[in-house]
Design a protein around this motif. Structure first.
Motif, PDB file in Angstrom:
ATOM      1  N   GLU A  48       1.012  -1.278  -0.020  1.00 25.79           N
ATOM      2  CA  GLU A  48      -0.316   0.183   0.118  1.00 25.79           C
ATOM      3  C   GLU A  48       1.204   0.989   0.253  1.00 25.79           C
ATOM      4  O   GLU A  48       0.739   2.480  -0.501  1.00 25.79           O
ATOM      5  CB  GLU A  48      -0.754  -0.115   1.370  1.00 25.79           C
ATOM      6  N   LEU A  49       1.766   1.374   0.550  1.00 25.76           N
ATOM      7  CA  LEU A  49       2.965   2.692   0.981  1.00 25.76           C
ATOM      8  C   LEU A  49       3.168   3.056  -0.763  1.00 25.76           C
ATOM      9  O   LEU A  49       3.718   3.681  -1.347  1.00 25.76           O
ATOM     10  CB  LEU A  49       3.977   2.074   1.822  1.00 25.76           C
ATOM     11  N   GLY A  50       3.390   1.224  -1.408  1.00 21.84           N
ATOM     12  CA  GLY A  50       3.765   1.761  -3.050  1.00 21.84           C
ATOM     13  C   GLY A  50       2.606   2.251  -3.531  1.00 21.84           C
ATOM     14  O   GLY A  50       3.735   3.101  -5.158  1.00 21.84           O
ATOM     15  N   ASP A  51       1.917   1.572  -3.398  1.00 27.16           N
ATOM     16  CA  ASP A  51       0.737   2.515  -4.032  1.00 27.16           C
ATOM     17  C   ASP A  51       0.831   4.104  -4.264  1.00 27.16           C
ATOM     18  O   ASP A  51       0.599   4.982  -4.739  1.00 27.16           O
ATOM     19  CB  ASP A  51      -0.629   1.685  -3.878  1.00 27.16           C
ATOM     20  N   LEU A  52       1.354   4.995  -2.867  1.00 32.06           N
ATOM     21  CA  LEU A  52       1.092   6.086  -2.233  1.00 32.06           C
ATOM     22  C   LEU A  52       1.722   6.755  -2.861  1.00 32.06           C
ATOM     23  O   LEU A  52       1.824   7.952  -3.535  1.00 32.06           O
ATOM     24  CB  LEU A  52       1.462   5.669  -0.714  1.00 32.06           C
ATOM     25  N   LEU A  53       2.933   6.031  -2.376  1.00 33.05           N
ATOM     26  CA  LEU A  53       4.596   6.779  -3.428  1.00 33.05           C
ATOM     27  C   LEU A  53       4.511   6.690  -5.031  1.00 33.05           C
ATOM     28  O   LEU A  53       4.509   7.517  -5.433  1.00 33.05           O
ATOM     29  CB  LEU A  53       5.727   5.695  -3.497  1.00 33.05           C
ATOM     30  N   PHE A  54       3.288   6.375  -5.495  1.00 32.46           N
ATOM     31  CA  PHE A  54       3.243   5.849  -7.075  1.00 32.46           C
ATOM     32  C   PHE A  54       2.246   7.277  -7.258  1.00 32.46           C
ATOM     33  O   PHE A  54       2.304   7.686  -8.613  1.00 32.46           O
ATOM     34  CB  PHE A  54       2.231   4.631  -8.003  1.00 32.46           C
ATOM     35  N   GLN A  55       1.776   7.772  -6.605  1.00 33.03           N
ATOM     36  CA  GLN A  55       0.462   8.790  -6.712  1.00 33.03           C
ATOM     37  C   GLN A  55       1.416   9.856  -6.887  1.00 33.03           C
ATOM     38  O   GLN A  55       1.582  11.108  -7.378  1.00 33.03           O
ATOM     39  CB  GLN A  55      -0.362   9.020  -5.422  1.00 33.03           C
ATOM     40  N   VAL A  56       2.528   9.978  -6.252  1.00 32.39           N
ATOM     41  CA  VAL A  56       4.000  10.646  -5.822  1.00 32.39           C
ATOM     42  C   VAL A  56       4.859  11.296  -6.939  1.00 32.39           C
ATOM     43  O   VAL A  56       4.972  12.207  -7.915  1.00 32.39           O
ATOM     44  CB  VAL A  56       4.614  10.699  -4.342  1.00 32.39           C
ATOM     45  N   VAL A  57       4.943  10.301  -7.864  1.00 36.10           N
ATOM     46  CA  VAL A  57       5.789   9.976  -8.706  1.00 36.10           C
ATOM     47  C   VAL A  57       4.890  10.415  -9.936  1.00 36.10           C
ATOM     48  O   VAL A  57       5.764  10.898 -10.509  1.00 36.10           O
ATOM     49  CB  VAL A  57       5.874   8.687  -9.003  1.00 36.10           C
ATOM     50  N   PHE A  58       3.785  10.076  -9.470  1.00 39.49           N
ATOM     51  CA  PHE A  58       2.741  10.066 -10.950  1.00 39.49           C
ATOM     52  C   PHE A  58       2.565  12.000 -11.063  1.00 39.49           C
ATOM     53  O   PHE A  58       3.201  12.596 -11.907  1.00 39.49           O
ATOM     54  CB  PHE A  58       1.491   9.662 -11.479  1.00 39.49           C
ATOM     55  N   GLN A  59       2.157  12.314  -9.636  1.00 33.51           N
ATOM     56  CA  GLN A  59       2.441  14.532  -9.809  1.00 33.51           C
ATOM     57  C   GLN A  59       3.355  14.688 -10.246  1.00 33.51           C
ATOM     58  O   GLN A  59       3.864  15.556 -11.709  1.00 33.51           O
ATOM     59  CB  GLN A  59       1.663  14.380  -8.528  1.00 33.51           C
ATOM     60  N   ALA A  60       4.920  14.307 -10.108  1.00 33.02           N
ATOM     61  CA  ALA A  60       5.525  14.583  -9.614  1.00 33.02           C
ATOM     62  C   ALA A  60       6.404  14.159 -11.659  1.00 33.02           C
ATOM     63  O   ALA A  60       6.879  15.186 -12.597  1.00 33.02           O
ATOM     64  CB  ALA A  60       6.685  13.652  -9.841  1.00 33.02           C
ATOM     65  N   GLN A  61       5.218  13.591 -12.318  1.00 35.30           N
ATOM     66  CA  GLN A  61       6.571  13.700 -13.396  1.00 35.30           C
ATOM     67  C   GLN A  61       5.404  14.797 -14.248  1.00 35.30           C
ATOM     68  O   GLN A  61       6.165  15.259 -15.421  1.00 35.30           O
ATOM     69  CB  GLN A  61       5.700  11.771 -14.244  1.00 35.30           C
ATOM     70  N   MET A  62       3.879  14.505 -13.990  1.00 31.71           N
ATOM     71  CA  MET A  62       2.821  15.314 -15.053  1.00 31.71           C
ATOM     72  C   MET A  62       3.821  17.218 -14.620  1.00 31.71           C
ATOM     73  O   MET A  62       3.609  17.916 -15.992  1.00 31.71           O
ATOM     74  CB  MET A  62       1.638  15.296 -14.195  1.00 31.71           C
ATOM     75  N   GLY A  63       4.080  16.693 -13.534  1.00 32.91           N
ATOM     76  CA  GLY A  63       5.336  18.814 -13.255  1.00 32.91           C
ATOM     77  C   GLY A  63       6.423  18.648 -13.952  1.00 32.91           C
ATOM     78  O   GLY A  63       6.055  20.183 -14.559  1.00 32.91           O
ATOM     79  N   SER A  64       6.644  17.557 -14.158  1.00 30.92           N
ATOM     80  CA  SER A  64       8.485  18.080 -15.191  1.00 30.92           C
ATOM     81  C   SER A  64       7.989  17.931 -16.185  1.00 30.92           C
ATOM     82  O   SER A  64       8.475  19.053 -16.764  1.00 30.92           O
ATOM     83  CB  SER A  64       8.560  16.814 -14.706  1.00 30.92           C
ATOM     84  N   GLU A  65       6.619  17.227 -16.993  1.00 33.12           N
ATOM     85  CA  GLU A  65       6.607  17.217 -18.087  1.00 33.12           C
ATOM     86  C   GLU A  65       5.459  18.885 -18.569  1.00 33.12           C
ATOM     87  O   GLU A  65       6.243  19.534 -20.159  1.00 33.12           O
ATOM     88  CB  GLU A  65       5.070  16.908 -18.749  1.00 33.12           C
ATOM     89  N   ALA A  66       5.502  19.799 -17.694  1.00 32.53           N
ATOM     90  CA  ALA A  66       4.629  20.345 -17.796  1.00 32.53           C
ATOM     91  C   ALA A  66       5.529  22.136 -17.456  1.00 32.53           C
ATOM     92  O   ALA A  66       5.522  23.555 -17.766  1.00 32.53           O
ATOM     93  CB  ALA A  66       3.729  21.106 -16.804  1.00 32.53           C
ATOM     94  N   GLY A  67       6.852  21.232 -17.154  1.00 24.54           N
ATOM     95  CA  GLY A  67       8.323  22.408 -16.908  1.00 24.54           C
ATOM     96  C   GLY A  67       8.459  22.823 -15.271  1.00 24.54           C
ATOM     97  O   GLY A  67       8.493  24.010 -15.058  1.00 24.54           O
ATOM     98  N   HIS A  68       7.378  22.461 -14.820  1.00 24.38           N
ATOM     99  CA  HIS A  68       6.814  22.992 -13.109  1.00 24.38           C
ATOM    100  C   HIS A  68       8.198  22.608 -11.616  1.00 24.38           C
ATOM    101  O   HIS A  68       8.657  23.145 -11.263  1.00 24.38           O
ATOM    102  CB  HIS A  68       5.426  22.945 -12.112  1.00 24.38           C
ATOM    103  N   PHE A  69       8.570  21.091 -12.391  1.00 30.27           N
ATOM    104  CA  PHE A  69       8.974  20.637 -10.881  1.00 30.27           C
ATOM    105  C   PHE A  69       8.437  19.798 -11.443  1.00 30.27           C
ATOM    106  O   PHE A  69       8.250  18.810 -12.010  1.00 30.27           O
ATOM    107  CB  PHE A  69       8.414  20.525  -9.670  1.00 30.27           C
ATOM    108  N   ASP A  70      10.049  18.600 -10.584  1.00 29.84           N
ATOM    109  CA  ASP A  70       9.867  17.037 -10.857  1.00 29.84           C
ATOM    110  C   ASP A  70      10.295  16.345  -9.182  1.00 29.84           C
ATOM    111  O   ASP A  70       9.980  16.829  -8.689  1.00 29.84           O
ATOM    112  CB  ASP A  70      11.614  16.872 -11.994  1.00 29.84           C
ATOM    113  N   PHE A  71      10.784  15.309  -9.949  1.00 30.17           N
ATOM    114  CA  PHE A  71      10.778  14.624  -7.790  1.00 30.17           C
ATOM    115  C   PHE A  71      11.950  14.510  -7.726  1.00 30.17           C
ATOM    116  O   PHE A  71      11.400  14.776  -6.000  1.00 30.17           O
ATOM    117  CB  PHE A  71      10.649  12.386  -8.559  1.00 30.17           C
ATOM    118  N   GLU A  72      13.017  15.182  -7.857  1.00 27.05           N
ATOM    119  CA  GLU A  72      13.670  16.041  -6.960  1.00 27.05           C
ATOM    120  C   GLU A  72      13.642  17.016  -6.308  1.00 27.05           C
ATOM    121  O   GLU A  72      13.873  17.025  -5.125  1.00 27.05           O
ATOM    122  CB  GLU A  72      15.141  15.859  -7.997  1.00 27.05           C
TER     123      GLU A  72
END
Length: 260
Positions: A63-87
């Motif tokens: 379940e923690l992995g599923d929650l982490l996936f949500q963070v990674v998903f949002q970070a990827q979309m942020g990176s695509e938009a040029g706003h932020f990334d996982f780092e």
């Protein structure tokens, strides 16, 4: 147990990037937006809580992995938009934790208000002023009520002891009673006041109202299912019983060793 490694994080980030690839990616993942994905983070957080409550050691990391996936998903979309990334995300929380723990990463003495003082400073840096600033609207209503009450109490807007709040609960219940049979909007308003005051009482008693209600939900479920089981042994169902019979069954269920 595997050793901590950045390789799995890098692998996860690469998988997410591929899922979002316009060519060769997953159509469902590609069409998502930060807004469409956001509700899943709440759902996954509750599934983590459920696994912990059940002490399911196999389910917790899943379940923690599923929650982490949500963070990674949002970070990827942020990176695509040029706003932020996982780092960026990881760096922000790392810096925040260091700031909020000067007794660990600095030479300050620890006290009970260190965390809250730093949060106040962060809110001011974000131009969020006022004792109630930053209490997120999407929080579950009971949880938000407790946080609002806690914030107000920190600036002195509070009862002296739990008895005062309990008296207020009774006052609010009386106001609710006075509205029964009348305007539904007024009834909802008064019921909300009862719930908010109960959340304040929980805060004063150092009890998490969400945890207390989850506990009662579980207890109610066990006892109700025990009633159904007792009736099933007789070839009967709950729906066939009158209220006095159901009340008698409820009282019997409460005495069962497994229901305590």
């Amino acid at each position: 147990m595997t050793q901590p490694s950045s390789r799995q994080i890098d692998r996860l980030l690469d998988i997410m990037k591929r899922l979002r690839a316009p060519k060769g990616g997953c159509p469902w993942d590609v069409e998502q937006t930060p807004a469409t994905i956001a509700p899943f983070a709440i759902e996954e957080a509750y599934e983590v809580m459920d696994a912990i409550a059940r002490n399911d050691r196999d389910a917790i990391p899943d379940e923690l992995g599923d929650l982490l996936f949500q963070v990674v998903f949002q970070a990827q979309m942020g990176s695509e938009a040029g706003h932020f990334d996982f780092e960026t995300v990881a760096g922000i929380i790392a810096d925040k934790l260091v700031r909020r723990h000067p007794h660990v990463f600095g030479d300050a003495a620890m006290d009970d208000d260190t965390w809250e003082r730093e949060k106040d400073a962060e809110r001011q840096r974000k131009a969020e002023y006022g004792a109630l600033a930053g209490v997120a609207l999407p929080l579950p209503a009971l949880m938000r009520a407790a946080k609002l009450s806690r914030r107000a109490a920190r600036v002195g807007f509070d009862w002296d002891d739990p008895t005062g709040i309990l008296d207020k609960v009774h006052e609010e219940i009386d106001e609710l009673k006075a509205e029964l049979g009348g305007d539904p909007d007024r009834i909802e308003d008064e019921l909300g006041d009862v719930l908010f005051t109960v959340a304040s009482l929980a805060r004063k008693l150092n009890i998490d109202p969400e945890a207390a209600l989850r506990r009662s939900n579980t207890k109610f479920t066990r006892r109700f299912e025990a009633m159904e089981t007792m009736l099933a042994r007789k070839g009967q169902t709950i729906a066939e019983q009158d209220l006095p019979t159901m009340e008698a069954l409820w009282q019997e269920a409460k005495t069962l060793p497994s229901m305590k």
